[in-house]
Design a protein around this motif. Structure first.
Motif, PDB file in Angstrom:
ATOM      1  N   VAL A 232       0.841  -1.200   0.000  1.00 44.00           N
ATOM      2  CA  VAL A 232       0.000   0.000   0.000  1.00 44.00           C
ATOM      3  C   VAL A 232       0.880   1.254   0.000  1.00 44.00           C
ATOM      4  CG1 VAL A 232      -1.681   1.320   1.359  1.00 44.00           C
ATOM      5  CG2 VAL A 232      -1.974  -1.137   1.058  1.00 44.00           C
ATOM      6  N   LEU A 233       1.993   1.210   0.725  1.00 40.84           N
ATOM      7  CA  LEU A 233       2.906   2.348   0.754  1.00 40.84           C
ATOM      8  C   LEU A 233       3.521   2.595  -0.629  1.00 40.84           C
ATOM      9  CD1 LEU A 233       4.188   4.452   2.638  1.00 40.84           C
ATOM     10  CD2 LEU A 233       6.058   2.848   3.001  1.00 40.84           C
ATOM     11  N   LEU A 234       3.830   1.520  -1.354  1.00 40.66           N
ATOM     12  CA  LEU A 234       4.345   1.688  -2.716  1.00 40.66           C
ATOM     13  C   LEU A 234       3.309   2.347  -3.619  1.00 40.66           C
ATOM     14  CD1 LEU A 234       6.320  -1.646  -3.244  1.00 40.66           C
ATOM     15  CD2 LEU A 234       7.249   0.650  -2.978  1.00 40.66           C
ATOM     16  N   PHE A 235       2.048   1.951  -3.477  1.00 47.82           N
ATOM     17  CA  PHE A 235       0.987   2.611  -4.248  1.00 47.82           C
ATOM     18  C   PHE A 235       0.893   4.094  -3.873  1.00 47.82           C
ATOM     19  CE2 PHE A 235      -1.337  -1.678  -4.609  1.00 47.82           C
ATOM     20  CZ  PHE A 235      -0.758  -1.928  -5.835  1.00 47.82           C
TER      21      PHE A 235
ATOM     22  N   VAL B 206       3.319   6.012  -2.783  1.00 45.66           N
ATOM     23  CA  VAL B 206       4.447   6.714  -3.407  1.00 45.66           C
ATOM     24  C   VAL B 206       4.154   6.949  -4.893  1.00 45.66           C
ATOM     25  CG1 VAL B 206       6.886   6.497  -4.042  1.00 45.66           C
ATOM     26  CG2 VAL B 206       6.153   5.940  -1.729  1.00 45.66           C
ATOM     27  N   GLY B 207       3.569   5.964  -5.539  1.00 42.16           N
ATOM     28  CA  GLY B 207       3.203   6.133  -6.947  1.00 42.16           C
ATOM     29  C   GLY B 207       2.221   7.267  -7.143  1.00 42.16           C
ATOM     30  N   VAL B 208       1.254   7.368  -6.257  1.00 42.60           N
ATOM     31  CA  VAL B 208       0.272   8.449  -6.348  1.00 42.60           C
ATOM     32  C   VAL B 208       0.956   9.799  -6.118  1.00 42.60           C
ATOM     33  CG1 VAL B 208      -1.751   9.457  -5.214  1.00 42.60           C
ATOM     34  CG2 VAL B 208      -1.701   7.020  -5.743  1.00 42.60           C
ATOM     35  N   LEU B 209       1.869   9.862  -5.150  1.00 35.66           N
ATOM     36  CA  LEU B 209       2.581  11.122  -4.907  1.00 35.66           C
ATOM     37  C   LEU B 209       3.445  11.526  -6.099  1.00 35.66           C
ATOM     38  CD1 LEU B 209       3.735  10.921  -1.184  1.00 35.66           C
ATOM     39  CD2 LEU B 209       1.912  12.303  -2.162  1.00 35.66           C
ATOM     40  N   LEU B 210       4.072  10.547  -6.745  1.00 32.78           N
ATOM     41  CA  LEU B 210       4.870  10.851  -7.934  1.00 32.78           C
ATOM     42  C   LEU B 210       3.978  11.353  -9.070  1.00 32.78           C
ATOM     43  CD1 LEU B 210       7.398   7.879  -7.854  1.00 32.78           C
ATOM     44  CD2 LEU B 210       7.851  10.286  -7.341  1.00 32.78           C
ATOM     45  N   THR B 211       2.822  10.754  -9.214  1.00 34.18           N
ATOM     46  CA  THR B 211       1.865  11.221 -10.230  1.00 34.18           C
ATOM     47  C   THR B 211       1.423  12.642  -9.915  1.00 34.18           C
ATOM     48  OG1 THR B 211       1.096   8.951 -10.505  1.00 34.18           O
ATOM     49  CG2 THR B 211      -0.326  10.693 -11.365  1.00 34.18           C
TER      50      THR B 211
END
Length: 142
Positions: free
Chosen positions: A63-66, A68-73
């Motif tokens: 969930v934390l990786l997701f 981070v992906g959302v923050l990068l987006t």
């Protein structure tokens, strides 16, 4: 767990020393078997808890990786207001690459310190002890 046939008010007949000594190995064996079962039960419970805990932690990491992906987006979308979309994605990718290279170099240096994974100080100390026992080598503290 209590024995239903156990009655604390009931007096037991006194046993002789020979009877006590002949029953001792059986009692010790029974005690050891019960202790082994207790250890097995406790280990199984702890391993189950470790498995469940590890699974939940792994789920949290995913969930934390997701996240981070959302923050990068979000960073790309935010930068796209001041530059073209492709440039915003390129800037974020470049920052990630720089962070990855820095972390990789730091990790490589730390890893290089641990290679080979031999306890060299302990081996040197043991060698000094062996030499001291043999009476060879330097005397006194090093």
């Amino acid at each position: 767990m209590t024995d239903p046939t156990f009655d604390p008010t009931r007096r037991r007949p006194k046993r002789s020393l020979v009877e006590l000594l002949t029953g001792l190995p059986e009692q010790v064996q029974s005690l050891v078997q019960r202790e082994i079962e207790l250890v097995k039960t406790e280990l199984v419970e702890k391993l189950k808890a470790l498995g469940v805990g590890a699974g939940l932690l792994l789920g949290a990491v995913v969930v934390l990786l997701f996240f981070v992906g959302v923050l990068l987006t979000l960073a790309i979308i935010g930068l796209s207001y001041v530059m073209p979309d492709w440039a915003a994605a390129l800037v974020v990718a470049g920052v990630l690459l720089i962070v990855a290279v820095i972390l990789g170099l730091i990790g490589y240096r730390i890893l290089k310190r641990g290679i080979p994974p031999l306890p060299t100080e302990a081996i040197d100390s043991i060698q000094k002890d062996i030499n001291a026992v043999k009476g060879t080598g330097r005397r006194g503290p090093s």
